[in-house]
Design a protein around this motif. Structure first.
Motif, mmCIF file in Angstrom:
data_model
loop_
_atom_site.group_PDB
_atom_site.id
_atom_site.type_symbol
_atom_site.label_atom_id
_atom_site.label_comp_id
_atom_site.label_asym_id
_atom_site.label_seq_id
_atom_site.Cartn_x
_atom_site.Cartn_y
_atom_site.Cartn_z
ATOM 1 N N LEU A 79 0.827 -1.204 0.000
ATOM 2 C CA LEU A 79 0.000 0.000 0.000
ATOM 3 C C LEU A 79 0.865 1.259 0.000
ATOM 4 O O LEU A 79 0.587 2.205 -0.747
ATOM 5 C CB LEU A 79 -0.947 0.005 1.202
ATOM 6 C CG LEU A 79 -1.855 1.219 1.324
ATOM 7 C CD1 LEU A 79 -2.754 1.347 0.094
ATOM 8 C CD2 LEU A 79 -2.694 1.130 2.581
ATOM 9 N N ALA A 80 1.914 1.264 0.806
ATOM 10 C CA ALA A 80 2.813 2.423 0.844
ATOM 11 C C ALA A 80 3.444 2.643 -0.529
ATOM 12 O O ALA A 80 3.583 3.789 -0.987
ATOM 13 C CB ALA A 80 3.893 2.217 1.905
ATOM 14 N N PHE A 81 3.811 1.563 -1.212
ATOM 15 C CA PHE A 81 4.390 1.679 -2.551
ATOM 16 C C PHE A 81 3.380 2.278 -3.529
ATOM 17 O O PHE A 81 3.720 3.165 -4.318
ATOM 18 C CB PHE A 81 4.877 0.314 -3.040
ATOM 19 C CG PHE A 81 5.446 0.334 -4.428
ATOM 20 C CD1 PHE A 81 6.651 0.973 -4.686
ATOM 21 C CD2 PHE A 81 4.773 -0.270 -5.479
ATOM 22 C CE1 PHE A 81 7.178 1.005 -5.970
ATOM 23 C CE2 PHE A 81 5.292 -0.246 -6.763
ATOM 24 C CZ PHE A 81 6.499 0.395 -7.016
ATOM 25 N N LEU A 82 2.139 1.814 -3.484
ATOM 26 C CA LEU A 82 1.114 2.352 -4.387
ATOM 27 C C LEU A 82 0.869 3.832 -4.113
ATOM 28 O O LEU A 82 0.733 4.628 -5.052
ATOM 29 C CB LEU A 82 -0.187 1.553 -4.261
ATOM 30 C CG LEU A 82 -0.137 0.136 -4.821
ATOM 31 C CD1 LEU A 82 -1.423 -0.618 -4.495
ATOM 32 C CD2 LEU A 82 0.116 0.143 -6.313
ATOM 33 N N ILE A 83 0.822 4.204 -2.841
ATOM 34 C CA ILE A 83 0.627 5.616 -2.499
ATOM 35 C C ILE A 83 1.823 6.437 -2.989
ATOM 36 O O ILE A 83 1.648 7.532 -3.533
ATOM 37 C CB ILE A 83 0.392 5.795 -0.984
ATOM 38 C CG1 ILE A 83 -0.969 5.184 -0.607
ATOM 39 C CG2 ILE A 83 0.462 7.269 -0.588
ATOM 40 C CD1 ILE A 83 -1.232 5.095 0.876
#
Length: 182
Positions: free
Chosen positions: A116-120
């Motif tokens: 999720l952090a990567f997508l954000i």
């Protein structure tokens, strides 16, 4: 405590005009920032517990960018179009790699929060991670292999066309057999 108040103030500023958040905040008697922070904490807890984490990452990785892409398409300038088009190229490649490799990595601690952090990072206008990743890695690869990719897509299109024709002929044959045996 001061940092949390700053986060709440920022969230309040950014969410005060969102109808759903505004309604919940009014009913609860708190600011939209408090509601947003509660929602973030709730989602974070679910992510760390692994409850619906894949769905949550997909929703966040797709819904916000989809809405921002809509806004970019409807805006007058083309400045924001590059960010969102680039995001979808990078996201598509990431999704393919993640679907194939996720079987090996989903059990790792913090896999979904990291995902999720990567997508954000990819879609956040402040980081423009998708543009950076595209410019430094994907673009060169795509340019180098463009001819092979186009040939593969052409072959896949021809195979799909032949398959469609064969399916159509088989359907017609079965339909005629059914009508004759009726």
């Amino acid at each position: 405590m001061e940092q949390i108040n700053q986060i709440i103030d920022t969230l309040t500023e950014n969410t005060r005009n969102l109808p759903v958040v505004k309604d919940i905040a009014q009913k609860a008697g708190v600011s939209t920032g408090h509601v947003s922070l509660g929602f973030i904490a709730f989602i974070t807890l679910f992510m760390f517990l692994g409850i619906g984490a894949d769905l949550i990452t997909d929703l966040i990785g797709m819904f916000y960018p989809m809405f921002m892409s809509f806004k970019a398409l409807e805006s007058k300038g083309a400045d924001d179009d590059k960010l969102w088009l680039t995001y979808w190229v990078v996201f598509a490649l990431f999704k393919v790699v993640d679907d194939w490799s996720g079987v090996f990595f989903f059990w790792l601690p913090f896999y979904y929060p990291i995902k999720l952090a990567f997508l954000i990072y990819l879609f956040a206008p402040q980081t423009k991670g998708a543009i950076m990743l595209y410019d430094k890695v994907i673009k060169d690869f795509m340019v180098k292999h463009q001819t092979k990719i186009e040939a593969g897509l052409s072959q896949a299109g021809q195979a799909a066309s032949l398959l469609q024709q064969a399916a159509k002929e088989e359907a017609m044959k079965k339909g005629m057999e059914y009508m004759l045996n009726k």
